[in-house]
Motif scaffolding. Structure first.
Motif, short mmCIF file in Angstrom:
data_model
loop_
_atom_site.label_atom_id
_atom_site.label_comp_id
_atom_site.label_asym_id
_atom_site.label_seq_id
_atom_site.Cartn_x
_atom_site.Cartn_y
_atom_site.Cartn_z
N GLU A 1 -105.71 -12.70 75.37
CA GLU A 1 -105.20 -11.35 75.52
C GLU A 1 -105.60 -10.72 76.85
O GLU A 1 -104.90 -9.87 77.38
CB GLU A 1 -105.69 -10.44 74.39
CG GLU A 1 -105.21 -10.84 73.02
CD GLU A 1 -106.07 -11.94 72.41
OE1 GLU A 1 -107.26 -12.06 72.75
OE2 GLU A 1 -105.52 -12.70 71.59
N LEU B 1 -98.14 -15.58 74.88
CA LEU B 1 -99.27 -15.56 73.95
C LEU B 1 -98.91 -16.24 72.63
O LEU B 1 -99.68 -17.06 72.12
CB LEU B 1 -99.71 -14.12 73.68
CG LEU B 1 -100.55 -13.46 74.77
CD1 LEU B 1 -100.71 -11.98 74.47
CD2 LEU B 1 -101.90 -14.12 74.88
N THR B 2 -97.75 -15.91 72.08
CA THR B 2 -97.39 -16.49 70.79
C THR B 2 -97.16 -18.00 70.89
O THR B 2 -97.59 -18.75 70.01
CB THR B 2 -96.13 -15.82 70.21
OG1 THR B 2 -95.07 -15.89 71.17
CG2 THR B 2 -96.39 -14.39 69.84
N ARG C 1 -100.55 -19.77 71.36
CA ARG C 1 -101.30 -19.76 70.10
C ARG C 1 -100.72 -20.77 69.11
O ARG C 1 -101.47 -21.46 68.42
CB ARG C 1 -101.26 -18.36 69.48
CG ARG C 1 -102.21 -17.41 70.13
CD ARG C 1 -102.31 -16.14 69.31
NE ARG C 1 -103.10 -15.16 70.01
CZ ARG C 1 -102.68 -13.95 70.34
NH1 ARG C 1 -101.47 -13.55 70.02
NH2 ARG C 1 -103.47 -13.12 70.98
N GLU C 2 -99.40 -20.86 69.04
CA GLU C 2 -98.77 -21.82 68.12
C GLU C 2 -99.13 -23.25 68.50
O GLU C 2 -99.45 -24.07 67.63
CB GLU C 2 -97.25 -21.65 68.15
CG GLU C 2 -96.76 -20.42 67.44
CD GLU C 2 -95.27 -20.21 67.62
OE1 GLU C 2 -94.60 -21.06 68.26
OE2 GLU C 2 -94.76 -19.18 67.13
N ARG D 1 -101.72 -24.30 70.23
CA ARG D 1 -103.16 -24.56 70.07
C ARG D 1 -103.61 -24.43 68.62
O ARG D 1 -104.74 -24.79 68.29
CB ARG D 1 -103.97 -23.59 70.93
CG ARG D 1 -103.91 -23.90 72.41
CD ARG D 1 -104.85 -23.02 73.16
NE ARG D 1 -104.92 -23.38 74.57
CZ ARG D 1 -105.71 -22.78 75.44
NH1 ARG D 1 -106.47 -21.77 75.06
NH2 ARG D 1 -105.72 -23.16 76.70
N ILE E 1 -103.97 -21.54 66.98
CA ILE E 1 -104.80 -20.35 66.86
C ILE E 1 -104.05 -19.32 66.03
O ILE E 1 -102.88 -19.03 66.30
CB ILE E 1 -105.14 -19.76 68.25
CG1 ILE E 1 -105.86 -20.79 69.12
CG2 ILE E 1 -105.96 -18.49 68.11
CD1 ILE E 1 -106.03 -20.37 70.56
N GLU F 1 -102.93 -15.73 64.88
CA GLU F 1 -102.77 -14.47 65.60
C GLU F 1 -103.71 -13.43 65.01
O GLU F 1 -103.82 -13.30 63.79
CB GLU F 1 -101.32 -13.99 65.50
CG GLU F 1 -100.99 -12.93 66.51
CD GLU F 1 -99.50 -12.76 66.69
OE1 GLU F 1 -99.09 -11.61 66.87
OE2 GLU F 1 -98.77 -13.76 66.64
#
Length: 108
Positions: A14, A43-44, A47-48, A50, A52, A54
């Motif tokens: 972030e 970011l999304t 994250r998907e 990796r 991770i 949200e």
């Protein structure tokens, strides 16, 4: 100057800039169209890839409807003060309105 040391940790996603996020996304296979994405999309997708989760959205304690009602009431009072040519009260009300508008922007 900007070289990282071995002990440095990677800052949270972030806090990263769009340029930094694009560099990370380029290294991940399967992500296409990195340069056309904005920060939220980057970011999304990162994250998907990796895996991770949200982070949960923080619920702000500000109720925007109530704040907007206050703003309308203050605007009416400010109009009356301007009609009565009372500039000091009108200025105070204008500042209160500005503060309340900031609260609604932060809540969104």
């Amino acid at each position: 100057m900007g070289a990282k040391k071995k002990g440095d940790k990677e800052k949270p996603l972030e806090k990263m800039t769009v340029v930094e996020l694009r560099e990370i996304a380029k290294q991940i296979e399967g992500i296409v169209g990195v340069h056309g994405m904005n920060k939220a999309e980057l970011l999304t997708t990162i994250r998907e890839e990796r895996g991770i989760a949200e982070p949960p959205k923080t619920n702000s304690s500000v109720d925007t409807k109530k704040v907007k009602e206050k703003i309308r009431a203050l605007k009416a009072k400010r109009g009356e003060a301007l009609a009565a040519k009372d500039k000091t009260i009108a200025t105070r009300l204008r500042r209160q309105i500005a503060r309340l508008k900031k609260q609604t922007r932060r809540a969104a």
